[in-house]
Motif scaffolding. Sequence first.
Motif, PDB file in Angstrom:
ATOM      1  N   PRO A 163     -17.664  32.451  31.158  1.00 34.62           N
ATOM      2  CA  PRO A 163     -18.047  31.151  31.723  1.00 34.62           C
ATOM      3  C   PRO A 163     -18.915  30.305  30.795  1.00 34.62           C
ATOM      4  O   PRO A 163     -18.840  29.067  30.826  1.00 34.62           O
ATOM      5  CB  PRO A 163     -18.815  31.535  32.998  1.00 34.62           C
ATOM      6  CG  PRO A 163     -18.202  32.831  33.413  1.00 34.62           C
ATOM      7  CD  PRO A 163     -17.941  33.550  32.119  1.00 34.62           C
ATOM      8  N   ILE A 164     -19.739  30.945  29.958  1.00 35.59           N
ATOM      9  CA  ILE A 164     -20.539  30.188  28.991  1.00 35.59           C
ATOM     10  C   ILE A 164     -19.617  29.475  28.004  1.00 35.59           C
ATOM     11  O   ILE A 164     -19.867  28.336  27.596  1.00 35.59           O
ATOM     12  CB  ILE A 164     -21.504  31.121  28.236  1.00 35.59           C
ATOM     13  CG1 ILE A 164     -22.478  31.790  29.218  1.00 35.59           C
ATOM     14  CG2 ILE A 164     -22.265  30.367  27.158  1.00 35.59           C
ATOM     15  CD1 ILE A 164     -23.370  32.826  28.576  1.00 35.59           C
ATOM     16  N   ILE A 165     -18.548  30.148  27.638  1.00 29.97           N
ATOM     17  CA  ILE A 165     -17.611  29.615  26.649  1.00 29.97           C
ATOM     18  C   ILE A 165     -16.677  28.585  27.257  1.00 29.97           C
ATOM     19  O   ILE A 165     -16.324  27.593  26.612  1.00 29.97           O
ATOM     20  CB  ILE A 165     -16.792  30.773  26.044  1.00 29.97           C
ATOM     21  CG1 ILE A 165     -17.717  31.708  25.260  1.00 29.97           C
ATOM     22  CG2 ILE A 165     -15.656  30.277  25.177  1.00 29.97           C
ATOM     23  CD1 ILE A 165     -17.038  32.971  24.796  1.00 29.97           C
ATOM     24  N   ILE A 166     -16.288  28.782  28.503  1.00 35.08           N
ATOM     25  CA  ILE A 166     -15.211  27.999  29.098  1.00 35.08           C
ATOM     26  C   ILE A 166     -15.707  26.953  30.100  1.00 35.08           C
ATOM     27  O   ILE A 166     -15.328  25.787  30.030  1.00 35.08           O
ATOM     28  CB  ILE A 166     -14.199  28.943  29.794  1.00 35.08           C
ATOM     29  CG1 ILE A 166     -13.569  29.893  28.774  1.00 35.08           C
ATOM     30  CG2 ILE A 166     -13.131  28.141  30.510  1.00 35.08           C
ATOM     31  CD1 ILE A 166     -12.741  30.981  29.391  1.00 35.08           C
ATOM     32  N   VAL A 167     -16.544  27.367  31.051  1.00 34.66           N
ATOM     33  CA  VAL A 167     -16.907  26.489  32.164  1.00 34.66           C
ATOM     34  C   VAL A 167     -17.984  25.475  31.772  1.00 34.66           C
ATOM     35  O   VAL A 167     -17.911  24.301  32.152  1.00 34.66           O
ATOM     36  CB  VAL A 167     -17.353  27.318  33.385  1.00 34.66           C
ATOM     37  CG1 VAL A 167     -17.698  26.397  34.562  1.00 34.66           C
ATOM     38  CG2 VAL A 167     -16.272  28.307  33.791  1.00 34.66           C
ATOM     39  N   ALA A 177     -14.277  19.460  37.499  1.00 35.52           N
ATOM     40  CA  ALA A 177     -14.048  18.968  38.853  1.00 35.52           C
ATOM     41  C   ALA A 177     -14.889  19.701  39.895  1.00 35.52           C
ATOM     42  O   ALA A 177     -15.481  19.082  40.777  1.00 35.52           O
ATOM     43  CB  ALA A 177     -12.561  19.115  39.206  1.00 35.52           C
ATOM     44  N   VAL A 178     -14.963  21.026  39.792  1.00 35.22           N
ATOM     45  CA  VAL A 178     -15.592  21.851  40.827  1.00 35.22           C
ATOM     46  C   VAL A 178     -17.008  22.261  40.440  1.00 35.22           C
ATOM     47  O   VAL A 178     -17.942  22.170  41.233  1.00 35.22           O
ATOM     48  CB  VAL A 178     -14.739  23.116  41.104  1.00 35.22           C
ATOM     49  CG1 VAL A 178     -15.384  23.962  42.182  1.00 35.22           C
ATOM     50  CG2 VAL A 178     -13.324  22.730  41.487  1.00 35.22           C
ATOM     51  N   GLY A 179     -17.166  22.760  39.209  1.00 39.04           N
ATOM     52  CA  GLY A 179     -18.465  23.244  38.767  1.00 39.04           C
ATOM     53  C   GLY A 179     -18.454  24.727  38.469  1.00 39.04           C
ATOM     54  O   GLY A 179     -17.394  25.341  38.294  1.00 39.04           O
ATOM     55  N   LEU A 180     -19.640  25.325  38.444  1.00 36.14           N
ATOM     56  CA  LEU A 180     -19.796  26.722  38.049  1.00 36.14           C
ATOM     57  C   LEU A 180     -19.130  27.689  39.014  1.00 36.14           C
ATOM     58  O   LEU A 180     -18.858  28.836  38.658  1.00 36.14           O
ATOM     59  CB  LEU A 180     -21.295  27.056  37.926  1.00 36.14           C
ATOM     60  CG  LEU A 180     -21.655  28.394  37.269  1.00 36.14           C
ATOM     61  CD1 LEU A 180     -21.172  28.449  35.832  1.00 36.14           C
ATOM     62  CD2 LEU A 180     -23.166  28.640  37.348  1.00 36.14           C
ATOM     63  N   ALA A 181     -18.844  27.253  40.223  1.00 36.64           N
ATOM     64  CA  ALA A 181     -18.227  28.140  41.210  1.00 36.64           C
ATOM     65  C   ALA A 181     -16.925  28.742  40.710  1.00 36.64           C
ATOM     66  O   ALA A 181     -16.566  29.865  41.082  1.00 36.64           O
ATOM     67  CB  ALA A 181     -17.992  27.383  42.524  1.00 36.64           C
ATOM     68  N   ILE A 182     -16.220  28.017  39.834  1.00 35.78           N
ATOM     69  CA  ILE A 182     -14.954  28.529  39.305  1.00 35.78           C
ATOM     70  C   ILE A 182     -15.179  29.770  38.447  1.00 35.78           C
ATOM     71  O   ILE A 182     -14.255  30.564  38.215  1.00 35.78           O
ATOM     72  CB  ILE A 182     -14.227  27.432  38.506  1.00 35.78           C
ATOM     73  CG1 ILE A 182     -12.733  27.762  38.361  1.00 35.78           C
ATOM     74  CG2 ILE A 182     -14.865  27.218  37.140  1.00 35.78           C
ATOM     75  CD1 ILE A 182     -11.954  27.645  39.636  1.00 35.78           C
ATOM     76  N   ALA A 183     -16.424  29.994  37.988  1.00 37.22           N
ATOM     77  CA  ALA A 183     -16.744  31.169  37.169  1.00 37.22           C
ATOM     78  C   ALA A 183     -16.602  32.466  37.947  1.00 37.22           C
ATOM     79  O   ALA A 183     -16.572  33.546  37.346  1.00 37.22           O
ATOM     80  CB  ALA A 183     -18.161  31.053  36.614  1.00 37.22           C
ATOM     81  N   SER A 184     -16.501  32.397  39.267  1.00 40.67           N
ATOM     82  CA  SER A 184     -16.311  33.615  40.059  1.00 40.67           C
ATOM     83  C   SER A 184     -15.052  34.356  39.648  1.00 40.67           C
ATOM     84  O   SER A 184     -14.982  35.581  39.744  1.00 40.67           O
ATOM     85  CB  SER A 184     -16.251  33.282  41.551  1.00 40.67           C
ATOM     86  OG  SER A 184     -17.534  32.998  42.053  1.00 40.67           O
ATOM     87  N   TYR A 185     -14.042  33.616  39.180  1.00 41.63           N
ATOM     88  CA  TYR A 185     -12.828  34.284  38.711  1.00 41.63           C
ATOM     89  C   TYR A 185     -13.134  35.210  37.537  1.00 41.63           C
ATOM     90  O   TYR A 185     -12.522  36.272  37.396  1.00 41.63           O
ATOM     91  CB  TYR A 185     -11.783  33.245  38.292  1.00 41.63           C
ATOM     92  CG  TYR A 185     -11.000  32.668  39.442  1.00 41.63           C
ATOM     93  CD1 TYR A 185      -9.983  33.401  40.040  1.00 41.63           C
ATOM     94  CD2 TYR A 185     -11.283  31.402  39.935  1.00 41.63           C
ATOM     95  CE1 TYR A 185      -9.252  32.872  41.097  1.00 41.63           C
ATOM     96  CE2 TYR A 185     -10.559  30.866  40.988  1.00 41.63           C
ATOM     97  CZ  TYR A 185      -9.557  31.609  41.570  1.00 41.63           C
ATOM     98  OH  TYR A 185      -8.844  31.093  42.620  1.00 41.63           O
ATOM     99  N   GLU A 186     -14.078  34.812  36.700  1.00 43.41           N
ATOM    100  CA  GLU A 186     -14.446  35.631  35.544  1.00 43.41           C
ATOM    101  C   GLU A 186     -15.406  36.747  35.938  1.00 43.41           C
ATOM    102  O   GLU A 186     -15.224  37.907  35.564  1.00 43.41           O
ATOM    103  CB  GLU A 186     -15.088  34.742  34.473  1.00 43.41           C
ATOM    104  CG  GLU A 186     -14.204  33.610  33.983  1.00 43.41           C
ATOM    105  CD  GLU A 186     -12.915  34.121  33.365  1.00 43.41           C
ATOM    106  OE1 GLU A 186     -12.975  34.795  32.323  1.00 43.41           O
ATOM    107  OE2 GLU A 186     -11.838  33.878  33.932  1.00 43.41           O
ATOM    108  N   TRP A 187     -16.448  36.402  36.675  1.00 38.63           N
ATOM    109  CA  TRP A 187     -17.483  37.386  36.978  1.00 38.63           C
ATOM    110  C   TRP A 187     -16.991  38.465  37.944  1.00 38.63           C
ATOM    111  O   TRP A 187     -17.319  39.638  37.780  1.00 38.63           O
ATOM    112  CB  TRP A 187     -18.716  36.665  37.530  1.00 38.63           C
ATOM    113  CG  TRP A 187     -19.445  35.903  36.456  1.00 38.63           C
ATOM    114  CD1 TRP A 187     -19.350  36.112  35.105  1.00 38.63           C
ATOM    115  CD2 TRP A 187     -20.360  34.819  36.621  1.00 38.63           C
ATOM    116  NE1 TRP A 187     -20.152  35.227  34.423  1.00 38.63           N
ATOM    117  CE2 TRP A 187     -20.782  34.421  35.320  1.00 38.63           C
ATOM    118  CE3 TRP A 187     -20.868  34.135  37.724  1.00 38.63           C
ATOM    119  CZ2 TRP A 187     -21.696  33.378  35.123  1.00 38.63           C
ATOM    120  CZ3 TRP A 187     -21.766  33.094  37.520  1.00 38.63           C
ATOM    121  CH2 TRP A 187     -22.184  32.728  36.233  1.00 38.63           C
TER     122      TRP A 187
END
Length: 544
Positions: free
Chosen positions: A294-298, A75-85
């Motif tokens: 994020p590579i695995i999930i997003v 829905a959102v994109g890579l921006a959600i990866a900020s939670y991980e990084w």
Amino acid sequence: MTGLSQIDLIVVIVYAIGIFGLAQWISREKAGRTKNTSDYFLASKALPWWAIGASLIAANISAEQIVGMSGSGYAVGLAIASYEWMAALTLLIVGKWFLPIFLRNEIYTMPQFLEQRFGPTIRTVMAVFWLALYVFVNLTSILWLGSIAVTQVAGVDQDVALIGLGIFALVYQLRGGLKAVAMTDIVQVTLLVFGGLVVSWLTLSEIGGNAGVLGGFSRLTTELPEKFDMILSPDNPFYKDLPGLSVLIGGMWIANLSYWGFNQYIIQRALAAKSLGEAQKGVVFAAFLKMLMPIIIVLPGIAAVILAPDLAKPDQAYPTMMRLLPTGLLGLVFAALVAAIIASMASKINSIATIFTLDLYAKLKGIQSRASEADGDAAASMAHEKSLVLVGRISAVVATILGILTARPLLGSLDQAFQYIQEFSGFVTPGICVIFLLGLFWPRATEAGALVGAVASVVLSFLFWLPADWGGIAALNAVPFMNRMMIVFFISLALAIIVSLLRPAQAERNRITMQGVSFATSTGFNLASVAVVVVLAILYAVWW
């Protein structure tokens, strides 16, 4: 199970038998020795760094991350990866500045720290808070999202999947406690990382065609450039979920510090370390794994925008991408997904049992457990130790039943369960950060101030959340929840400081010692920290 072939089913069954057997083998005790509270809730305070790091990730990465965050990637994109990084950076802060104080003071639960620092009232209040949050937000979300994945991939009725996951996770850790969970998590994480990389590889290969994985990634960035904006602009439809620079300098810090630093089911692994050095190496290991997530999930979620553009709900993205896997490999990756769900759920169940038993039941009965003994000597009788372990197991069963019964009513109607978790956890996280940061680093903070900060966090968050058609204020409700957390944090902090100054406590109320606490870290820790910061800087520079 019409969704899995016979070979896939065999792979999943072999995994289930193997991981269950390994957990029971680890849980065994020498002849004549009975498991005490230190063994059951803190793994005998003997966890090595690799078990700590793997268990931190296994506890964290579950259906709520794999299914929920992949859905947010759709829905959102890579921006959600900020939670991980950003979590990777937070782990370094926890290792350098929080763990030295916790381990020096022999802390075994977060409510126990609050009692030693402030007094008994706040220990009870926060123990109840955490239990409610863990059971009705976290445990239910793991069960619900996990059941979605199992249903879509394996073809099992969702209620059957819900009950099956809950029972397996409960029985898996019921005998051995934290040791059974943490020492098997290295297997779980290995399978999780491998399975996740396979899904990402195959989805990108499917998109790339003859150009392969790199071609698939290039096509994603070319055709879906809006999905690769790390910092969302105000005109983005998902700005309210990830409000621009707040992910770097705003409210995400509140969420991350609360989750990784003061969250029982996460920090419990580090508290069970054999030494501070081992704990710090463990959190560094976890930080590097977080950058990989994020590579695995997003990415599979973003890839699903091209491969499955008409999904009914974003949370269906990851299970749908798993259907691309060939027979046999699907079973292995499905086992990896189940591994993540079971590991996280078992961790949550064990921490619920720990808080209920040691912070509520033992205090009510006036029992001092071995886990609470700084010198490791038994202050309570063996009968008391047995009763506490039994209470821990019973509370684990009750928590699991509650999670199973309430998962569908609480989460069944939501499109993005991950955002539900973040938003409602955000009611208490500002207050948690206030009381712990003041407790750790401001000697004049008092129990009255801490209580005011905690209550203010919930009340203010509710006022911001309350919709206008329910009597709320539209201007407050329009504030992104991440910004809301930052605003609530500073207001709660100010109130806690003011009340602490107006109602000072006697010095002897503070039983947390700073003598012997050193914030100096090893060369290896420092070099690893620099590496994490450099990689994060590059990632944000590239995808800004």
